[in-house]
Design a protein around this motif. Structure first.
Motif, PDB file in Angstrom:
ATOM      1  N   GLY A   1       0.803  -1.221   0.000  1.00 56.05           N
ATOM      2  CA  GLY A   1       0.000   0.000   0.000  1.00 56.05           C
ATOM      3  C   GLY A   1       0.832   1.266   0.000  1.00 56.05           C
ATOM      4  O   GLY A   1       0.285   2.372   0.010  1.00 56.05           O
ATOM      5  N   THR A   2       2.173   1.112   0.026  1.00 54.43           N
ATOM      6  CA  THR A   2       3.062   2.279   0.001  1.00 54.43           C
ATOM      7  C   THR A   2       4.141   2.041  -1.062  1.00 54.43           C
ATOM      8  O   THR A   2       4.217   0.970  -1.656  1.00 54.43           O
ATOM      9  N   ASN A   3       4.978   3.054  -1.265  1.00 58.28           N
ATOM     10  CA  ASN A   3       6.105   2.885  -2.182  1.00 58.28           C
ATOM     11  C   ASN A   3       7.440   2.982  -1.444  1.00 58.28           C
ATOM     12  O   ASN A   3       8.464   3.299  -2.035  1.00 58.28           O
ATOM     13  N   HIS A   4       7.398   2.710  -0.121  1.00 62.75           N
ATOM     14  CA  HIS A   4       8.619   2.774   0.686  1.00 62.75           C
ATOM     15  C   HIS A   4       8.623   1.663   1.740  1.00 62.75           C
ATOM     16  O   HIS A   4       7.582   1.121   2.096  1.00 62.75           O
ATOM     17  N   GLY A   5       9.819   1.356   2.213  1.00 62.84           N
ATOM     18  CA  GLY A   5       9.960   0.362   3.267  1.00 62.84           C
ATOM     19  C   GLY A   5       9.829   0.997   4.641  1.00 62.84           C
ATOM     20  O   GLY A   5       9.544   2.187   4.762  1.00 62.84           O
ATOM     21  N   SER A   6      10.051   0.191   5.653  1.00 64.99           N
ATOM     22  CA  SER A   6       9.949   0.675   7.033  1.00 64.99           C
ATOM     23  C   SER A   6      11.213   0.327   7.805  1.00 64.99           C
ATOM     24  O   SER A   6      11.725  -0.791   7.713  1.00 64.99           O
ATOM     25  N   ILE A   7      11.700   1.295   8.566  1.00 59.58           N
ATOM     26  CA  ILE A   7      12.891   1.074   9.398  1.00 59.58           C
ATOM     27  C   ILE A   7      12.618   0.027  10.478  1.00 59.58           C
ATOM     28  O   ILE A   7      13.544  -0.621  10.981  1.00 59.58           O
ATOM     29  N   TRP A   8      11.332  -0.184  10.809  1.00 55.83           N
ATOM     30  CA  TRP A   8      10.986  -1.187  11.824  1.00 55.83           C
ATOM     31  C   TRP A   8      11.357  -2.591  11.377  1.00 55.83           C
ATOM     32  O   TRP A   8      11.528  -3.489  12.198  1.00 55.83           O
ATOM     33  N   ALA A   9      11.509  -2.786  10.069  1.00 54.11           N
ATOM     34  CA  ALA A   9      11.927  -4.096   9.556  1.00 54.11           C
ATOM     35  C   ALA A   9      13.292  -4.490  10.113  1.00 54.11           C
ATOM     36  O   ALA A   9      13.541  -5.656  10.404  1.00 54.11           O
ATOM     37  N   LEU A  10      14.176  -3.506  10.287  1.00 52.15           N
ATOM     38  CA  LEU A  10      15.500  -3.792  10.857  1.00 52.15           C
ATOM     39  C   LEU A  10      15.387  -4.237  12.310  1.00 52.15           C
ATOM     40  O   LEU A  10      16.127  -5.114  12.754  1.00 52.15           O
ATOM     41  N   VAL A  11      14.460  -3.639  13.047  1.00 61.00           N
ATOM     42  CA  VAL A  11      14.247  -4.028  14.447  1.00 61.00           C
ATOM     43  C   VAL A  11      13.773  -5.478  14.505  1.00 61.00           C
ATOM     44  O   VAL A  11      14.280  -6.286  15.284  1.00 61.00           O
ATOM     45  N   ILE A  12      12.812  -5.824  13.645  1.00 59.41           N
ATOM     46  CA  ILE A  12      12.276  -7.189  13.619  1.00 59.41           C
ATOM     47  C   ILE A  12      13.349  -8.188  13.216  1.00 59.41           C
ATOM     48  O   ILE A  12      13.469  -9.265  13.805  1.00 59.41           O
ATOM     49  N   ALA A  13      14.147  -7.836  12.228  1.00 57.87           N
ATOM     50  CA  ALA A  13      15.153  -8.766  11.702  1.00 57.87           C
ATOM     51  C   ALA A  13      16.346  -8.937  12.629  1.00 57.87           C
ATOM     52  O   ALA A  13      16.920 -10.024  12.700  1.00 57.87           O
ATOM     53  N   ILE A  14      16.711  -7.879  13.364  1.00 55.89           N
ATOM     54  CA  ILE A  14      17.982  -7.921  14.094  1.00 55.89           C
ATOM     55  C   ILE A  14      17.844  -8.086  15.610  1.00 55.89           C
ATOM     56  O   ILE A  14      18.517  -8.930  16.206  1.00 55.89           O
ATOM     57  N   VAL A  15      16.978  -7.318  16.256  1.00 57.59           N
ATOM     58  CA  VAL A  15      16.918  -7.329  17.729  1.00 57.59           C
ATOM     59  C   VAL A  15      16.631  -8.719  18.303  1.00 57.59           C
ATOM     60  O   VAL A  15      17.376  -9.199  19.180  1.00 57.59           O
TER      61      VAL A  15
END
Length: 196
Positions: free
Chosen positions: A92-106
């Protein structure tokens, strides 16, 4: 002391190589996998490395696991890729989310820390199994909880659905595999390190 540090770096490198191979083989095998259960296996080397090498190196292995997840989700576009890569657009957007890094790394860094701490309580096969359980549960609970927290509007997931997804065949399979392998490998690896 220098020999011990060199040995740890070599073992750390071996764990990273194992993680890359596990990731690549998983991609190949699961592309033709006939069963509905598709367990994640990448956390197992992190758990074992955490127990054998300690908290700091375990955290580093967890970071590597998280980066592998980000890279994989950036290269391979799946419906869930936006949850693990900020370079994949959120639906629904044309950009990603910085929260993806939190989910992937933390969660993955914590998978590299908590098993080492748990194993200190009981340095035997039972302790290794308990550490594997805690590490696997940490990965499952935090990843799914973060997805619910950060992408609730996109996934439209209810809290009940979150709980159901935590208690699935995948989660149970991941725990069983991790516990069995960790209980088998940690004592042998610890003994080998003690004799070297």
């Amino acid at each position: 002391m220098k020999k011990s540090k060199a040995s740890d770096v070599a073992i750390l490198s071996i764990f990273i190589a194992i993680m890359v191979v596990v990731q690549l083989l998983s991609q190949i095998i699961y592309s033709v996998w006939p069963l509905p259960i598709v367990p994640t296996l990448l956390h197992i080397p992190v758990i074992i490395g955490s127990i054998v090498l300690g908290v700091r190196k375990g955290a580093f292995l967890g970071l590597v696991m998280g980066l592998i997840s980000v890279i994989n989700s950036t290269i391979v576009t799946l419906p869930s890729s936006f949850m693990f890569s900020p370079l994949q657009p959120v639906p629904g957007t044309n950009h990603g989310s910085i929260w993806a890094l939190v989910i992937a790394i933390v969660p993955r860094v914590l998978v590299g820390i908590l098993p080492a701490l748990v194993y200190r309580l009981a340095q035997n096969r039972f302790g290794a199994g308990l550490a594997a359980f805690v590490g696997t549960a940490t990965n499952t609970l935090l990843v799914l909880s973060f997805i619910f927290l950060f992408f609730h509007d996109v996934t439209k997931q209810t809290f009940g659905a979150l709980l159901a997804s935590i208690i699935t065949g995948n989660s149970i399979a991941e725990v069983i595999i991790a516990v069995i392998l960790t209980m088998a490998i940690v004592p042998a690896l610890s003994k080998a390190r003690g004799n070297s």
